[in-house]
Design an enzyme around this catalytic site. Structure first.
Site, PDB file in Angstrom:
ATOM      1  N   CYS A   1       0.675  -1.114   0.046  1.00  0.00           N
ATOM      2  CA  CYS A   1      -0.129   0.020   0.029  1.00  0.00           C
ATOM      3  C   CYS A   1       0.937   1.304  -0.030  1.00  0.00           C
ATOM      4  CB  CYS A   1      -0.848  -0.107   1.132  1.00  0.00           C
ATOM      5  SG  CYS A   1      -0.394   0.023   2.768  1.00  0.00           S
TER       6      CYS A   1
ATOM      7  N   CYS B   1      -2.195   1.641  -4.340  1.00  0.00           N
ATOM      8  CA  CYS B   1      -0.796   2.375  -4.860  1.00  0.00           C
ATOM      9  C   CYS B   1      -0.537   2.490  -6.009  1.00  0.00           C
ATOM     10  CB  CYS B   1       0.290   1.441  -3.948  1.00  0.00           C
ATOM     11  SG  CYS B   1       0.253  -0.267  -4.552  1.00  0.00           S
TER      12      CYS B   1
ATOM     13  N   CYS C   1       3.824  -0.178  -8.362  1.00  0.00           N
ATOM     14  CA  CYS C   1       4.297  -1.785  -8.125  1.00  0.00           C
ATOM     15  C   CYS C   1       4.815  -2.282  -9.657  1.00  0.00           C
ATOM     16  CB  CYS C   1       3.402  -2.595  -7.684  1.00  0.00           C
ATOM     17  SG  CYS C   1       3.816  -4.153  -7.190  1.00  0.00           S
TER      18      CYS C   1
END
Length: 134
Positions: free
Chosen positions: A13, A87, A91
């Site tokens: 997160c 997020c 990633c």
């Protein structure tokens, strides 16, 4: 390093101070040593959300010693399953990995009743994750 005979799960997160820490805490508690568990944040905070620590303590899970960690490419590379929680595109994506995005309320600044709802939602998702990993 992970034990290649068992799956590795990375929870991500933004601040690594609430949702991802609660999910990691549940997975460790419910799966024991059957699954390697990691968590990280794209912009980690300084401390774990005190409300998250408190509601997890109600479940017998101690997050008081946890600290937010920065998301690294190596962490994603080592994981078999990457669970993101708000997020966005922070990633890295690697072929052959399982990715899931869990849409969860951010517990930051929320009253404890809302943080409990988030916790309970996370618990159910973690239980389903464990079942899916065998």
């Amino acid at each position: 390093m992970t034990d290649s005979t068992k799956p590795a799960v990375l929870f991500v997160c933004v601040h690594n101070a609430g949702r991802s820490q609660m999910a990691a805490g549940y997975l460790r508690a419910l799966a024991g040593d059957r699954i390697d568990v990691f968590s990280a944040g794209s912009e980690p905070g300084n401390v774990i959300n005190p409300a998250a620590v408190a509601v997890m303590a109600e479940e017998g899970i101690d997050l008081s010693g946890a600290s937010p960690q920065i998301l690294t490419t190596d962490a994603v590379r080592q994981a078999d399953v990457v669970i993101t929680m708000g997020c966005g595109d922070a990633c890295p994506i690697f072929p052959g990995k399982r990715y899931e995005d869990w849409q969860l309320t951010d517990p930051a600044g929320q009253p404890v009743d809302i943080v409990r709802e988030v916790r309970d939602d996370i618990k159910g998702r973690v239980e389903r994750l464990i079942a899916s990993l065998g």
